[in-house]
Scaffold this motif. Structure first.
Motif, PDB file in Angstrom:
ATOM      1  N   ARG A  16       0.831  -1.211   0.000  1.00  0.00           N
ATOM      2  CA  ARG A  16       0.000   0.000   0.000  1.00  0.00           C
ATOM      3  C   ARG A  16       0.866   1.261   0.000  1.00  0.00           C
ATOM      4  O   ARG A  16       0.643   2.189  -0.765  1.00  0.00           O
ATOM      5  CB  ARG A  16      -0.908  -0.011   1.232  1.00  0.00           C
ATOM      6  N   LEU A  97      -7.884   3.373  -2.562  1.00  0.00           N
ATOM      7  CA  LEU A  97      -7.594   2.228  -3.435  1.00  0.00           C
ATOM      8  C   LEU A  97      -8.600   2.143  -4.587  1.00  0.00           C
ATOM      9  O   LEU A  97      -8.214   1.901  -5.733  1.00  0.00           O
ATOM     10  CB  LEU A  97      -7.573   0.932  -2.630  1.00  0.00           C
ATOM     11  N   VAL A  98      -9.877   2.340  -4.301  1.00  0.00           N
ATOM     12  CA  VAL A  98     -10.893   2.313  -5.357  1.00  0.00           C
ATOM     13  C   VAL A  98     -10.692   3.506  -6.299  1.00  0.00           C
ATOM     14  O   VAL A  98     -10.755   3.354  -7.523  1.00  0.00           O
ATOM     15  CB  VAL A  98     -12.315   2.300  -4.758  1.00  0.00           C
ATOM     16  N   LEU A 101      -7.755   2.771  -8.497  1.00  0.00           N
ATOM     17  CA  LEU A 101      -8.124   1.767  -9.486  1.00  0.00           C
ATOM     18  C   LEU A 101      -8.916   2.412 -10.624  1.00  0.00           C
ATOM     19  O   LEU A 101      -8.655   2.137 -11.804  1.00  0.00           O
ATOM     20  CB  LEU A 101      -8.933   0.646  -8.820  1.00  0.00           C
ATOM     21  N   ASN A 104      -6.463   4.624 -12.691  1.00  0.00           N
ATOM     22  CA  ASN A 104      -5.610   3.786 -13.528  1.00  0.00           C
ATOM     23  C   ASN A 104      -6.394   3.181 -14.688  1.00  0.00           C
ATOM     24  O   ASN A 104      -5.874   3.056 -15.803  1.00  0.00           O
ATOM     25  CB  ASN A 104      -4.951   2.668 -12.726  1.00  0.00           C
ATOM     26  N   THR A 105      -7.647   2.820 -14.454  1.00  0.00           N
ATOM     27  CA  THR A 105      -8.480   2.277 -15.529  1.00  0.00           C
ATOM     28  C   THR A 105      -8.718   3.331 -16.610  1.00  0.00           C
ATOM     29  O   THR A 105      -8.643   3.030 -17.805  1.00  0.00           O
ATOM     30  CB  THR A 105      -9.817   1.753 -14.968  1.00  0.00           C
ATOM     31  N   ASN A 121       0.043   1.220 -15.604  1.00  0.00           N
ATOM     32  CA  ASN A 121      -1.326   1.308 -15.110  1.00  0.00           C
ATOM     33  C   ASN A 121      -1.899  -0.044 -14.727  1.00  0.00           C
ATOM     34  O   ASN A 121      -2.632  -0.149 -13.751  1.00  0.00           O
ATOM     35  CB  ASN A 121      -2.210   2.026 -16.125  1.00  0.00           C
ATOM     36  N   SER A 122      -1.557  -1.097 -15.446  1.00  0.00           N
ATOM     37  CA  SER A 122      -2.063  -2.413 -15.055  1.00  0.00           C
ATOM     38  C   SER A 122      -1.429  -2.880 -13.745  1.00  0.00           C
ATOM     39  O   SER A 122      -2.109  -3.466 -12.898  1.00  0.00           O
ATOM     40  CB  SER A 122      -1.866  -3.445 -16.173  1.00  0.00           C
ATOM     41  N   ALA A 125      -3.024  -0.849 -10.939  1.00  0.00           N
ATOM     42  CA  ALA A 125      -4.391  -1.339 -10.724  1.00  0.00           C
ATOM     43  C   ALA A 125      -4.359  -2.667  -9.961  1.00  0.00           C
ATOM     44  O   ALA A 125      -5.151  -2.876  -9.033  1.00  0.00           O
ATOM     45  CB  ALA A 125      -5.110  -1.504 -12.066  1.00  0.00           C
ATOM     46  N   LEU A 126      -3.449  -3.553 -10.319  1.00  0.00           N
ATOM     47  CA  LEU A 126      -3.319  -4.829  -9.611  1.00  0.00           C
ATOM     48  C   LEU A 126      -2.963  -4.601  -8.141  1.00  0.00           C
ATOM     49  O   LEU A 126      -3.535  -5.230  -7.245  1.00  0.00           O
ATOM     50  CB  LEU A 126      -2.255  -5.704 -10.282  1.00  0.00           C
ATOM     51  N   SER A 128      -3.723  -2.029  -6.387  1.00  0.00           N
ATOM     52  CA  SER A 128      -4.931  -1.507  -5.749  1.00  0.00           C
ATOM     53  C   SER A 128      -5.890  -2.635  -5.390  1.00  0.00           C
ATOM     54  O   SER A 128      -6.459  -2.647  -4.293  1.00  0.00           O
ATOM     55  CB  SER A 128      -5.638  -0.504  -6.663  1.00  0.00           C
ATOM     56  N   VAL A 129      -6.079  -3.575  -6.296  1.00  0.00           N
ATOM     57  CA  VAL A 129      -6.986  -4.700  -6.045  1.00  0.00           C
ATOM     58  C   VAL A 129      -6.467  -5.553  -4.886  1.00  0.00           C
ATOM     59  O   VAL A 129      -7.221  -5.898  -3.970  1.00  0.00           O
ATOM     60  CB  VAL A 129      -7.181  -5.554  -7.320  1.00  0.00           C
TER      61      VAL A 129
END
Length: 150
Positions: A16, A97-98, A101, A104-105, A121-122, A125-126, A128-129
């Protein structure tokens, strides 16, 4: 869960915080004067959107971003700062985090043809998930200290 050196919750906190540092660096390296005074960031994004292979991206950019370039410049720049600070300190972590995400999307979708941007970005995003579903605010966070999101 067996881990080396730190607990599982602490390793998720490291992830994080690392993601927060990545967002903070994204904010730090922006030429804010150029973004705010000359609109370079949004102008650059507009040139990408205008040539985008997906009509939804072109029309979405024209409807949501193009009419408000100055406001959108501030939104992008200060969203990255807020995400960085929120994730580093662990304050309102699930929201950060959301939000990260989603940002980044949006970046990934706009820059779908750029391999370097896709990778960054991927991966963000990962992270973040994983941080969200691993509840990375359980250790080393203001959320944990305040008893938020238990």
């Amino acid at each position: 869960m067996d881990t080396i050196w730190l607990t599982g919750a602490q390793w998720l906190a490291v992830l994080r915080i690392g993601l927060g540092l990545w967002w903070l660096e994204s904010w730090r390296h922006k030429d804010r004067k150029a973004w705010f005074d000359r609109g370079t960031g949004i102008t650059w994004a507009a040139s990408i959107a205008a040539e985008h292979r997906w009509s939804a991206v072109r029309s979405g950019f024209e409807k949501a971003v193009a009419p408000h370039p100055r406001v959108m410049a501030y939104v992008v720049v200060y969203a990255e700062l807020a995400l960085g600070l929120g994730l580093i300190t662990g304050f309102l972590t699930p929201i950060a985090l959301v939000g990260g995400l989603l940002l980044n999307t949006l970046y990934f979708t706009l820059m779908v043809h750029d391999v370097a941007e896709q990778g960054q970005n991927s991966m963000m995003a990962l992270m973040s998930v994983v941080g969200l579903f691993g509840m990375s605010w359980q250790a080393w966070s203001l959320d944990s200290a305040f008893g938020l999101f238990l």
